[in-house]
Structures are given as C-alpha cells and as structure tokens.
Design a protein around this motif. Structure first.
Motif, PDB file in Angstrom:
ATOM      1  N   ASP A  31     -38.294  12.292  11.345  1.00 15.16           N
ATOM      2  CA  ASP A  31     -38.227  12.441   9.800  1.00 15.16           C
ATOM      3  C   ASP A  31     -38.106  11.014   9.168  1.00 15.16           C
ATOM      4  O   ASP A  31     -37.657   9.971   9.601  1.00 15.16           O
ATOM      5  CB  ASP A  31     -36.817  12.921   9.900  1.00 15.16           C
ATOM      6  CG  ASP A  31     -36.644  14.454  10.167  1.00 15.16           C
ATOM      7  OD1 ASP A  31     -37.801  14.959  10.555  1.00 15.16           O
ATOM      8  OD2 ASP A  31     -35.431  14.673  10.573  1.00 15.16           O
ATOM      9  N   ARG A  71     -41.614  15.219   9.393  1.00 16.06           N
ATOM     10  CA  ARG A  71     -41.153  15.613   7.991  1.00 16.06           C
ATOM     11  C   ARG A  71     -40.761  14.520   7.259  1.00 16.06           C
ATOM     12  O   ARG A  71     -40.290  13.502   7.591  1.00 16.06           O
ATOM     13  CB  ARG A  71     -39.723  16.652   8.120  1.00 16.06           C
ATOM     14  CG  ARG A  71     -39.782  17.762   8.993  1.00 16.06           C
ATOM     15  CD  ARG A  71     -40.525  18.966   8.040  1.00 16.06           C
ATOM     16  NE  ARG A  71     -40.629  19.908   9.046  1.00 16.06           N
ATOM     17  CZ  ARG A  71     -41.174  20.336  10.113  1.00 16.06           C
ATOM     18  NH1 ARG A  71     -42.278  19.472  10.385  1.00 16.06           N
ATOM     19  NH2 ARG A  71     -41.201  21.115  10.648  1.00 16.06           N
ATOM     20  N   TYR A  73     -38.783  13.259   3.583  1.00 20.57           N
ATOM     21  CA  TYR A  73     -37.639  13.394   2.828  1.00 20.57           C
ATOM     22  C   TYR A  73     -37.381  12.614   1.654  1.00 20.57           C
ATOM     23  O   TYR A  73     -36.911  11.519   2.039  1.00 20.57           O
ATOM     24  CB  TYR A  73     -36.171  13.463   3.573  1.00 20.57           C
ATOM     25  CG  TYR A  73     -36.142  14.582   4.642  1.00 20.57           C
ATOM     26  CD1 TYR A  73     -36.798  14.330   5.875  1.00 20.57           C
ATOM     27  CD2 TYR A  73     -35.516  16.006   4.207  1.00 20.57           C
ATOM     28  CE1 TYR A  73     -36.700  15.493   6.747  1.00 20.57           C
ATOM     29  CE2 TYR A  73     -35.416  16.922   5.460  1.00 20.57           C
ATOM     30  CZ  TYR A  73     -36.059  16.548   6.466  1.00 20.57           C
ATOM     31  OH  TYR A  73     -35.939  17.644   7.601  1.00 20.57           O
ATOM     32  N   ARG A 382     -32.878  16.746  12.812  1.00 19.94           N
ATOM     33  CA  ARG A 382     -33.136  17.349  11.310  1.00 19.94           C
ATOM     34  C   ARG A 382     -32.226  18.188  11.120  1.00 19.94           C
ATOM     35  O   ARG A 382     -32.032  18.177   9.926  1.00 19.94           O
ATOM     36  CB  ARG A 382     -34.756  17.827  11.805  1.00 19.94           C
ATOM     37  CG  ARG A 382     -35.322  18.391  10.583  1.00 19.94           C
ATOM     38  CD  ARG A 382     -36.671  18.652  10.737  1.00 19.94           C
ATOM     39  NE  ARG A 382     -37.496  17.495  10.962  1.00 19.94           N
ATOM     40  CZ  ARG A 382     -38.847  17.635  12.044  1.00 19.94           C
ATOM     41  NH1 ARG A 382     -39.116  18.676  12.055  1.00 19.94           N
ATOM     42  NH2 ARG A 382     -39.191  16.590  12.239  1.00 19.94           N
ATOM     43  N   ASP A 398     -39.920  17.284  -0.060  1.00 20.91           N
ATOM     44  CA  ASP A 398     -40.549  17.304   1.027  1.00 20.91           C
ATOM     45  C   ASP A 398     -42.131  16.917   0.833  1.00 20.91           C
ATOM     46  O   ASP A 398     -42.476  16.568  -0.406  1.00 20.91           O
ATOM     47  CB  ASP A 398     -40.363  18.667   1.928  1.00 20.91           C
ATOM     48  CG  ASP A 398     -40.934  19.766   1.082  1.00 20.91           C
ATOM     49  OD1 ASP A 398     -41.826  19.600   0.074  1.00 20.91           O
ATOM     50  OD2 ASP A 398     -40.588  21.045   1.323  1.00 20.91           O
TER      51      ASP A 398
END
Ligand SMILES: Cc1cc2nc3c(=O)[nH]c(=O)nc-3n(C[C@H](O)[C@H](O)[C@H](O)COP(=O)(O)OP(=O)(O)OC[C@H]3O[C@@H](n4cnc5c(N)ncnc54)[C@H](O)[C@@H]3O)c2cc1C
Length: 436
Positions: A31, A71, A73, A382, A398
């Motif tokens: 992440d 991912r 953020y 996550r 995102d």
C-alpha cells in the motif's frame, strides 16, 4: 499470509521500493499512501513545468501503481490521519519515503521578512502544489535575487524569464503564468557563494540559459578561470570543464533585442535581507574561495529587489514517533533501517541530493532489507488500515480516482500544454463528488 508493506510517500523513492518488491516476486501486498491526493511527489511538484520530458518517468510509476499487488491511498497523511505506531501495528513493514518538503534556512538577519520565499515554496507554487496555492509571491519587482548555484536555482530563474511562447508546452497553472507574465521582472540575479567551478549546475540546464528567447545570460569574464583546478574525479572535472565552456560562451553572446537578463553572480554571499516588514533588497558580501570554501572579503554590495528566493537546500520537520537525525536533517537510520519493521529510502534517508534515478538503488536496498528481515507476513495490513481510515472519516483517493483527476486535468489543458492542474485538494474532491 502475504507480507504487508506500507510505503509512506509516493515520490520516486516510494515507487522504486514498490517496483523492487514486485520484481522480487515475493508474496507481498503493497500500500502506498501520500498526504496529497496526487501521486509522484516532486515529479509533479518539483521538476520544472517546462521540462515535461523529465516528468515522463511517471509512466513507469503508473505501471507499478496498477500492479495487482499495489493499492494507492492519496490524501492520507502520516502524523495527521494516521500515526507511525498505528502503521507499525497494522503492517509487517513501514517504509518512509516522505522526501524533504521544507526549505533550509539562509541563516542571515532579515530572512523572515515578507518577500523571502524559499525555493520549496516558490517551486511548489509554480507547480500547483496545494500547500502553496495561496502563496501569492510579490512579483512586482524588476529585480529578483535567487540564492544558490544548483539546478533548482536555474529552474526558478528560467521560469521567471521565459516568454509565454517558450512556456506553451509547460503545465504552469493559469494563475501562475498570468502572475509571472504580468510582472515587471527584468533582471534575475543567481547568487553563488563560490565560483563557477564549484557551482552544482548540470550542463544541460546551464546551456539552456544561453538559448532563452528574451533573456540574456550575463557572466563577468573575470569570474571564469582558465582551467578547472582542484581535486575532482574525472567525471566531475569534465562536467566542470563543460560548464566553464558554456559560461565562456555566455560572455560573448550579444543582446539581440533581449529585454531580460539572468546575472550569474559568483563569489558573493548574503549577509542581510534589507527592509522593514517587506523586503527592499539584499546585502551581499564578496567572497574568495580558499581550499574549496567561501570566505568573506569584507567588501559589500546591495541589490534592490522585493523578492529573494533562497534555493540552497531542503529540510524535513521531525515527525512524531519518527527518529530524527539533527546532524543530517534526515530520518535517523542505519543504511536504511530505522527500527524493527521500519525503513527509509530516498531524500528522507540520504538528504536532498542526486537525480531521480539516484533513488532507485535506495528503493531496491529497502526492498531487499524487508525481505531479508521479514520472511513471512503476520499482520493483516490493508483491511485493518481501511477500517481505521473509515473510522476517522478520512476520505482517501485511490489510483482510479487519481486517474479521473488526471484525465480532467488533461481535458482542461490550454492548447499545447499537457494539463491544467487542480491546485487545491478541495477542487479535486469536488470533481470526484460531481462525477458520482
Ligand atoms: C525543484 C526540484 C526540481 C528537480 N528537478 C529534477 C530534474 O529535473 N531531474 C531530476 O533527475 N531530479 C530532479 N529533482 C530531484 C528529484 O525530484 C528527487 O530526487 C526525488 O523527487 C526525491 O524523491 P523522494 O521520493 O525521496 O521525495 P519526494 O519526491 O519529495 O516524494 C515524497 C512524497 O512524500 C509525500 N509525503 C511527505 N510527507 C508525508 C506525510 N507525512 N504523509 C504522507 N505522505 C507524505 C509527499 O507528498 C511526496 O509525494 C528535483 C528536485 C527539486 C526539489
């Protein structure tokens, strides 16, 4: 269970850590968080708006962000939305790649006056960084003094004197290009404590200053030595010889109707910023270089101006729970290891030096250390992180949402320009809300 890793900061070093982890083919879940909605750190907010080819490196980062293990953020800030201790409790590894976002101090009287703006802020402003949307620098000045002899000083000087036609393919936000073009700036002084041999310009950037449409690069021939002396590696010596050659070329260039000037002012150090509340000028002391160090000669001169831009380096504010090394101004680390399960890479590790690619080996080293120290995952990462963000009403962006912002910026671009940037987080969030 996969090894859960959170990378804090989506600049080059963050992406190089992620890329190296993906390449390792280890079972990892990655992440990447960033305090801004937009990714890419200084590639978006630092690299000059008229050097778009340099910004193309983000295409590789985009491929990394779209990898199934990763991912993004955005709009999540370490120290505000989440603490280091919380990240450590949630992830097997935390990598800090937060760069060095602040300005180094000049260290002279008067530097707190209205009209002294460090290059981190000024560059952030002309690059549409949300932190600096309201900076409103005073450009009502015929003369501007930029302190520093590196590529950032050159970037700032160049952006201030290029013509609108030269900036067509840049992505300066509209309010910035309007302000610069409306300003009476005619003379930009780039002041270096030491001489042309010690200056840190790279040659491509320096040469560009000799090819500006409406600005003449001015150098005092007396400042240029016949040859490069001193203890340099072959590579460094060649670079300096090329720089001297470019500067010699500037001394014979004719004005050809060019209305503006960029003055390469070597051998001068700031001693005081002049004025009451607002800057009215800067006092400089001539220097000589002895054993590679600048020494004041006791001879002073003033330049009247309303704007002084120190481009002398960057600084990191200490963050809660994050060990800090006062002597280097970086996150305290042992070759990238900060604490159990905590790593650092990029500028926050090494300090503000090198080019984009210099961050790549750092990223690889951090990935190798993580895989060496943590053979398998034990923390959930996550899912727990998202639960924490939701419990705090943190509205994260995102990567798909960033791509919508990106597409809207491209769609809004004036002719020739790659994009018209959104310059506030609010505008970006509104765009996403409207789309829904
Ligand atoms: C003005 C300027 C121009 C440059 N031009 C060039 C160039 O033309 N060519 C070149 O090769 N190199 C250039 N560089 C150097 C290059 O940009 C750096 O080497 C590189 O960006 C450093 O990468 P980084 O990931 O360590 O830091 P950064 O790029 O600064 O990335 C750090 C990221 O961390 C985020 N962050 C910070 N604090 C937090 C927090 N608390 N929580 C969450 N996220 C956080 C920031 O928003 C940012 O996205 C330039 C640098 C500057 C300053």
């Amino acid at each position: 269970m996969s090894i859960s890793i959170v990378i804090v900061g989506s600049g080059p070093s963050g992406f190089y850590v992620a890329e190296a982890l993906i390449k390792s083919e280890a079972d990892v879940s990655i992440d990447i968080i960033d305090r801004l909605p937009t990714p890419y750190g200084l590639i978006r907010g630092g690299v000059a708006p008229d050097h778009q080819s340099t910004k193309r490196v983000t295409r590789a980062y985009e491929r990394t962000a779209l990898n199934e293990k990763v991912r993004y953020y955005g709009n999540v800030e370490l120290g505000k939305d989440v603490s280091l201790d919380e990240l450590r409790a949630t992830y097997d590894a935390v990598v800090l790649t937060i760069g060095m976002p602040g300005d180094s101090k000049l260290g002279v009287p008067g530097e707190d006056k209205d009209g002294v703006i460090g290059s981190a802020a000024f560059v952030g402003w002309y690059n549409g960084h949300p932190d600096f949307r309201n900076l409103d620098p005073n450009l009502e000045s015929e003369k501007v003094v930029v302190i520093g002899n590196g590529n950032v000083a050159i970037d700032v000087a160049r952006v201030l004197v290029k013509t609108p036609a030269e900036m067509t393919e840049a992505d300066l936000p509209r309010h910035v290009s309007d302000a610069i073009q409306a300003s009476p700036i005619n003379d930009v002084y780039m002041v270096g404590r030491r001489g042309p041999v010690e200056a840190k310009f790279t040659n491509v950037e320096l040469r560009e200053m000799g090819n500006l449409k409406n600005a003449l690069a001015i150098v005092d021939p007396a400042d240029l030595p016949d040859e490069v002396t001193g203890d340099w590696s072959d590579r460094d010596r060649r670079l300096r010889e090329r720089n001297l050659e470019s500067l010699r070329g500037f001394t014979s260039a004719s004005r050809d109707g060019k209305q503006k000037s960029v003055h390469f002012t070597f051998y001068a150090q700031p001693v005081e910023v002049l004025g009451d509340e607002k800057v009215t000028g800067i006092r400089l002391e001539k220097t000589e270089v002895i054993d590679g160090r600048a020494k004041g000669t006791g001879e002073f001169f003033d330049i009247a101006c309303r704007l002084v831009i120190p481009a002398i380096g960057y600084a990191l504010e200490p963050l809660q729970d994050v060990p800090f090394d006062e002597s280097t101004g970086t996150i305290r680390n042992d070759d990238g290891r900060v604490d159990d399960g905590v790593y650092v890479a990029g500028w926050a590790k090494r300090g503000p030096t090198g080019v984009i690619g210099t961050n790549k080996p750092d990223g690889k080293a951090a990935a190798e250390q993580i895989l060496e120290d943590i053979p398998s995952g034990v923390k959930s990462g996550r899912g727990e992180f998202e639960t924490l963000l939701k419990s705090r009403d943190v509205r994260w962006i995102d990567f798909e949402a960033w791509q919508r912002i990106d597409a809207a910026e491209v769609a809004n671009a004036p002719p020739g320009s790659p994009r018209e940037k959104f310059v506030t987080t609010e505008d970006m969030l509104n765009l996403l809300a409207d789309a829904k």
